[in-house]
Design an enzyme around this catalytic site. Structure first.
Site, PDB file in Angstrom:
ATOM      1  N   LYS A   1       0.840  -1.192   0.000  1.00  0.00           N
ATOM      2  CA  LYS A   1       0.000   0.000   0.000  1.00  0.00           C
ATOM      3  C   LYS A   1       0.880   1.249   0.000  1.00  0.00           C
ATOM      4  O   LYS A   1       1.987   1.243   0.566  1.00  0.00           O
ATOM      5  CB  LYS A   1      -0.902  -0.036   1.238  1.00  0.00           C
ATOM      6  CG  LYS A   1      -1.944   1.061   1.343  1.00  0.00           C
ATOM      7  CD  LYS A   1      -2.821   0.803   2.569  1.00  0.00           C
ATOM      8  CE  LYS A   1      -3.847   1.890   2.793  1.00  0.00           C
ATOM      9  NZ  LYS A   1      -4.721   1.597   3.964  1.00  0.00           N
TER      10      LYS A   1
ATOM     11  N   SER B   1      -9.476   2.284   3.405  1.00  0.00           N
ATOM     12  CA  SER B   1      -8.480   3.002   2.631  1.00  0.00           C
ATOM     13  C   SER B   1      -7.564   2.097   1.804  1.00  0.00           C
ATOM     14  O   SER B   1      -6.766   2.573   0.989  1.00  0.00           O
ATOM     15  CB  SER B   1      -7.616   3.860   3.567  1.00  0.00           C
ATOM     16  OG  SER B   1      -6.877   3.039   4.462  1.00  0.00           O
TER      17      SER B   1
ATOM     18  N   SER C   1     -10.291  -0.354   7.245  1.00  0.00           N
ATOM     19  CA  SER C   1      -9.649  -0.217   5.945  1.00  0.00           C
ATOM     20  C   SER C   1      -9.124  -1.509   5.338  1.00  0.00           C
ATOM     21  O   SER C   1      -8.696  -1.513   4.185  1.00  0.00           O
ATOM     22  CB  SER C   1      -8.505   0.803   6.028  1.00  0.00           C
ATOM     23  OG  SER C   1      -9.022   2.092   6.231  1.00  0.00           O
TER      24      SER C   1
END
Length: 482
Positions: A71, A147, A171
């Site tokens: 990420k 997210s 997330s």
């Protein structure tokens, strides 16, 4: 290796092929890059790829040779960009590996790129101004969640079998539910956040992954779990590796069900129907399932306010540090409206208010802990509604202050944040789908502190009883599946 063959394996399966000499890591990397070239123009999940180091991956590593994506936030890889989904950090190159990155390398993973995240991970949809919206592989008009939306979309679309994700308010679980994946948020302190930070959002955030199979998440968590010197939290090590727990019978579990969220947000009909189907399956497997009345220990408004203060104050401090490091202003030229609103709200949080928020965190933690005296697990929908159309979360967001934005996120995702506040593990399992649209629907199971093993045992049973691996999104059509 052809792309169609590559996407038919999970990470453990690919590693087994490498160990047997049936395929090389370079061939797997080529297939992963090929899959990205096919699907990413549609989903916009991978913001950057890079050449892989020439160092051979450890042959004995459990995930040796498996392609992987990290990420764009929370983990740093030496010499690679980490931009936090923000114009404020655009172009930033990490000087060193974080503790997590060291462990990912040791696991044998071949990290060849990074996935999209909303700016500063401050949303539950991934639509950053820096790189544009990430689209759901099941329906390109819909959000992939956040997210860790880039991770979720990339795994669901077949680019990689498992990807790094983080979770401060849902997330990991939200993208897992939106994209038809398995995602487990570990216990607070299970995975080190070091060495540059001791905790993120005051212990609300954790590292983990999203994957297409339960065993991939279990094997990866086995490789990254454990503290580093100086960590503020320590979760007791499990009795058995999680990879072994996946294949063990869970026994007859007492499961408490919350159909409606604490904040009053109503669960929509498709999700309520999916919950009912899940309950029936659990009962057929011998589990005792009943409606539960689980108290948060505080009122919903107080809960949301405490979370907003913790998150916004941390955001403000982080943004000040980034602005100083990059010599950039904190204004509309570098930050999106909701991030800037969160920054100004965080600046106004007093020390007394910040400390009071920890008292709320404690009361929530104690209340949820008591619920596990009565139940082995709690079951809720991961989300009260199907994946929303892109742009839904941002409608009118420019008029919201910092508290208003966090209130909106909690209203849209009311089931996930309490487990972050309590620090207890929770997983989203892709139990079923909406009959009308074919969109996957995730169910959330929460366990007591440190009891990821119990979640993995149930997840393994559910995966066997109601397999989801054969369900593939529309974006797999054509070259990816052919």
């Amino acid at each position: 290796m052809r792309i169609a063959e590559y996407v038919s394996f999970d990470a453990v399966g690919l590693a087994e092929l490498v160990a047997k000499g049936e395929v090389t890591p370079a061939e797997l990397e080529g297939a992963a890059r090929g899959a990205a070239q096919v699907v990413d123009p549609y989903i916009n999940a991978v913001v950057e790829t890079w050449p892989v180091d020439d160092e051979p991956c450890p042959g004995s590593a459990p995930l040796a040779g498996v392609p992987f994506l990290i990420k764009d936030l929370g983990v740093t890889m030496a010499g690679r960009k980490t931009e936090l989904g923000s114009r404020l950090a655009a172009g930033h190159v990490a000087a060193a590996d974080s503790s997590l990155m060291v462990r990912l390398r040791r696991a044998g993973l071949v990290t060849f790129g990074r996935t999209s995240t909303p700016e500063m991970a401050y949303s539950i949809t991934t639509e950053p101004a820096l790189y544009g919206p990430t689209r759901n592989p099941w329906d390109l008009r819909r959000s992939a969640g956040g997210s860790s939306g880039g991770a979720g979309a990339a795994v669901a679309a077949g680019v990689v079998p498992v990807a790094h994700a983080t979770d401060a308010a849902g997330s990991i679980r939200i993208p897992a539910a939106y994209n038809g994946l398995f995602g487990l948020k570990p216990t607070r302190g299970r995975v080190s956040m070091g060495p540059d930070t001791d905790e993120v959002f005051n212990g609300l955030a954790v590292h983990g992954s999203v994957s297409r199979t339960v065993r991939d998440s279990a094997v990866l968590l086995d490789q990254i779990r454990g503290p580093e010197a100086g960590d503020p939290y320590f979760a007791q090590e499990p009795n058995l590796p999680y990879a072994q727990e996946v294949t063990r019978p869970p026994g007859s579990l007492r499961i408490g069900v919350l159909a409606q969220a604490w904040g009053g947000r109503r669960t929509t009909a498709p999700v309520a129907d999916a919950l009912s189907r899940t309950v029936r399956l659990l009962e057929s497997l011998g589990h005792q399932v009943e409606e539960a009345n689980v108290e948060l220990g505080v009122g919903w408004e107080e809960f949301v306010l405490a979370g907003a203060r913790l998150m916004a104050a941390n955001l403000a401090a982080s943004l000040d540090d980034l602005a100083a490091a990059f010599d950039r202003p904190l204004d509309a030229s570098t930050l999106e409206p909701v991030t800037l609103a969160g920054y100004h709200y965080g600046q106004r949080v007093s020390g007394a208010q910040f400390v009071a928020a920890f008292s709320v965190r404690n009361r929530v933690s104690r209340a949820l802990a008591r619920s596990f005296d009565a139940y082995d697990l709690l079951l809720t929908p991961t989300l009260p509604e199907l994946p929303v159309p892109l742009g839904t979360h941002d409608e009118g967001a420019e008029t919201l202050d910092g508290f208003g934005w966090i209130d909106r996120l909690n209203d849209r995702s009311p089931f996930t944040m309490p487990f972050n506040m309590a620090g207890t593990p929770a997983m989203s399992v892709p139990m079923t789908h909406d009959d009308r649209t074919g969109i996957p629907i995730g169910m959330q199971f929460g366990a007591g502190y440190g009891l990821e093993g119990r979640l993995f045992r149930l997840a393994g049973q559910l995966e066997e009883a109601s397999p989801w691996l054969g369900r593939t999104p529309a974006v797999w059509a054509g070259d990816l599946a052919g």
